[in-house]
Scaffold this motif. Sequence first.
Motif, PDB file in Angstrom:
ATOM      1  N   PHE A  10       0.816  -1.209   0.000  1.00  0.00           N
ATOM      2  CA  PHE A  10       0.000   0.000   0.000  1.00  0.00           C
ATOM      3  C   PHE A  10       0.851   1.261   0.000  1.00  0.00           C
ATOM      4  O   PHE A  10       1.929   1.288   0.580  1.00  0.00           O
ATOM      5  CB  PHE A  10      -0.904   0.052   1.232  1.00  0.00           C
ATOM      6  N   LEU A  11       0.311   2.308  -0.601  1.00  0.00           N
ATOM      7  CA  LEU A  11       0.891   3.642  -0.479  1.00  0.00           C
ATOM      8  C   LEU A  11       0.049   4.423   0.517  1.00  0.00           C
ATOM      9  O   LEU A  11      -1.167   4.495   0.390  1.00  0.00           O
ATOM     10  CB  LEU A  11       0.891   4.377  -1.815  1.00  0.00           C
ATOM     11  N   MET A  12       0.692   4.964   1.509  1.00  0.00           N
ATOM     12  CA  MET A  12       0.002   5.736   2.536  1.00  0.00           C
ATOM     13  C   MET A  12       0.573   7.148   2.525  1.00  0.00           C
ATOM     14  O   MET A  12       1.787   7.326   2.409  1.00  0.00           O
ATOM     15  CB  MET A  12       0.242   5.085   3.907  1.00  0.00           C
ATOM     16  N   ARG A  13      -0.287   8.125   2.652  1.00  0.00           N
ATOM     17  CA  ARG A  13       0.193   9.509   2.708  1.00  0.00           C
ATOM     18  C   ARG A  13       1.068   9.696   3.943  1.00  0.00           C
ATOM     19  O   ARG A  13       0.750   9.194   5.024  1.00  0.00           O
ATOM     20  CB  ARG A  13      -0.974  10.482   2.763  1.00  0.00           C
ATOM     21  N   GLN A  14       2.151  10.431   3.783  1.00  0.00           N
ATOM     22  CA  GLN A  14       3.066  10.699   4.893  1.00  0.00           C
ATOM     23  C   GLN A  14       2.325  11.379   6.047  1.00  0.00           C
ATOM     24  O   GLN A  14       2.572  11.078   7.211  1.00  0.00           O
ATOM     25  CB  GLN A  14       4.247  11.556   4.423  1.00  0.00           C
ATOM     26  N   ALA A  15       1.400  12.268   5.728  1.00  0.00           N
ATOM     27  CA  ALA A  15       0.642  12.966   6.781  1.00  0.00           C
ATOM     28  C   ALA A  15      -0.168  11.980   7.618  1.00  0.00           C
ATOM     29  O   ALA A  15      -0.245  12.114   8.843  1.00  0.00           O
ATOM     30  CB  ALA A  15      -0.283  14.009   6.155  1.00  0.00           C
ATOM     31  N   HIS A  16      -0.745  10.957   6.988  1.00  0.00           N
ATOM     32  CA  HIS A  16      -1.516   9.953   7.727  1.00  0.00           C
ATOM     33  C   HIS A  16      -0.592   9.084   8.564  1.00  0.00           C
ATOM     34  O   HIS A  16      -0.927   8.705   9.690  1.00  0.00           O
ATOM     35  CB  HIS A  16      -2.336   9.090   6.773  1.00  0.00           C
ATOM     36  N   PHE A  17       0.578   8.754   8.012  1.00  0.00           N
ATOM     37  CA  PHE A  17       1.592   7.991   8.746  1.00  0.00           C
ATOM     38  C   PHE A  17       1.945   8.724  10.039  1.00  0.00           C
ATOM     39  O   PHE A  17       2.002   8.133  11.118  1.00  0.00           O
ATOM     40  CB  PHE A  17       2.817   7.806   7.849  1.00  0.00           C
ATOM     41  N   GLU A  18       2.139  10.035   9.933  1.00  0.00           N
ATOM     42  CA  GLU A  18       2.497  10.833  11.108  1.00  0.00           C
ATOM     43  C   GLU A  18       1.337  10.926  12.098  1.00  0.00           C
ATOM     44  O   GLU A  18       1.558  10.954  13.305  1.00  0.00           O
ATOM     45  CB  GLU A  18       2.976  12.222  10.688  1.00  0.00           C
ATOM     46  N   GLN A  19       0.102  10.949  11.597  1.00  0.00           N
ATOM     47  CA  GLN A  19      -1.054  10.964  12.496  1.00  0.00           C
ATOM     48  C   GLN A  19      -1.122   9.668  13.301  1.00  0.00           C
ATOM     49  O   GLN A  19      -1.392   9.695  14.507  1.00  0.00           O
ATOM     50  CB  GLN A  19      -2.349  11.144  11.714  1.00  0.00           C
ATOM     51  N   VAL A  20      -0.871   8.545  12.641  1.00  0.00           N
ATOM     52  CA  VAL A  20      -0.884   7.257  13.350  1.00  0.00           C
ATOM     53  C   VAL A  20       0.236   7.240  14.388  1.00  0.00           C
ATOM     54  O   VAL A  20       0.035   6.789  15.518  1.00  0.00           O
ATOM     55  CB  VAL A  20      -0.760   6.069  12.369  1.00  0.00           C
ATOM     56  N   ARG A  21       1.409   7.750  14.014  1.00  0.00           N
ATOM     57  CA  ARG A  21       2.530   7.817  14.972  1.00  0.00           C
ATOM     58  C   ARG A  21       2.096   8.603  16.218  1.00  0.00           C
ATOM     59  O   ARG A  21       2.359   8.189  17.348  1.00  0.00           O
ATOM     60  CB  ARG A  21       3.742   8.483  14.333  1.00  0.00           C
ATOM     61  N   GLU A  22       1.442   9.735  16.023  1.00  0.00           N
ATOM     62  CA  GLU A  22       1.019  10.570  17.144  1.00  0.00           C
ATOM     63  C   GLU A  22      -0.007   9.851  18.018  1.00  0.00           C
ATOM     64  O   GLU A  22       0.052   9.919  19.246  1.00  0.00           O
ATOM     65  CB  GLU A  22       0.449  11.891  16.627  1.00  0.00           C
ATOM     66  N   HIS A  23      -0.927   9.128  17.400  1.00  0.00           N
ATOM     67  CA  HIS A  23      -1.915   8.376  18.186  1.00  0.00           C
ATOM     68  C   HIS A  23      -1.236   7.279  19.014  1.00  0.00           C
ATOM     69  O   HIS A  23      -1.582   7.084  20.179  1.00  0.00           O
ATOM     70  CB  HIS A  23      -2.989   7.762  17.287  1.00  0.00           C
ATOM     71  N   LEU A  24      -0.274   6.590  18.425  1.00  0.00           N
ATOM     72  CA  LEU A  24       0.455   5.558  19.177  1.00  0.00           C
ATOM     73  C   LEU A  24       1.273   6.180  20.298  1.00  0.00           C
ATOM     74  O   LEU A  24       1.298   5.671  21.418  1.00  0.00           O
ATOM     75  CB  LEU A  24       1.376   4.762  18.246  1.00  0.00           C
TER      76      LEU A  24
END
Length: 79
Positions: A10-24
Motif C-alpha cells: 500500500f501507499l500511505m500519505r506521509q501525513a496519515h503515517f504521522e497521524q498514526v505515529r502521534e496516536h500511538l
Amino acid sequence: MGNDRQIGRFLMRQAHFEQVREHLRTALDIAVTDDVLEAFLLANGPILGMIVGYDEVETEARYMIWNAADLYFDKRQLS
C-alpha cells in the motif's frame, strides 16, 4: 510518491503515517520509530486498509489504533 510512504503493498500519505505515529505515542507514552510504526500497521491490516481506503485517519481508525496498540505492544514484549 513524494508525500507517500510504502507500507507493504500500500501507499500511505506521509501525513496519515504521522497521524498514526502521534496516536500511538499518545496511547502508549513512548517514542515510535518509523520501523515500529510500519510493523504495527502491517500487523494491523484492517487499520492500514481503512486509512488507505478512506484516505484519512477518521474516528473509527483512531479508535482501532488505540485498541490495537495495547494488544500489539503487549504481544511484542512477551515474545
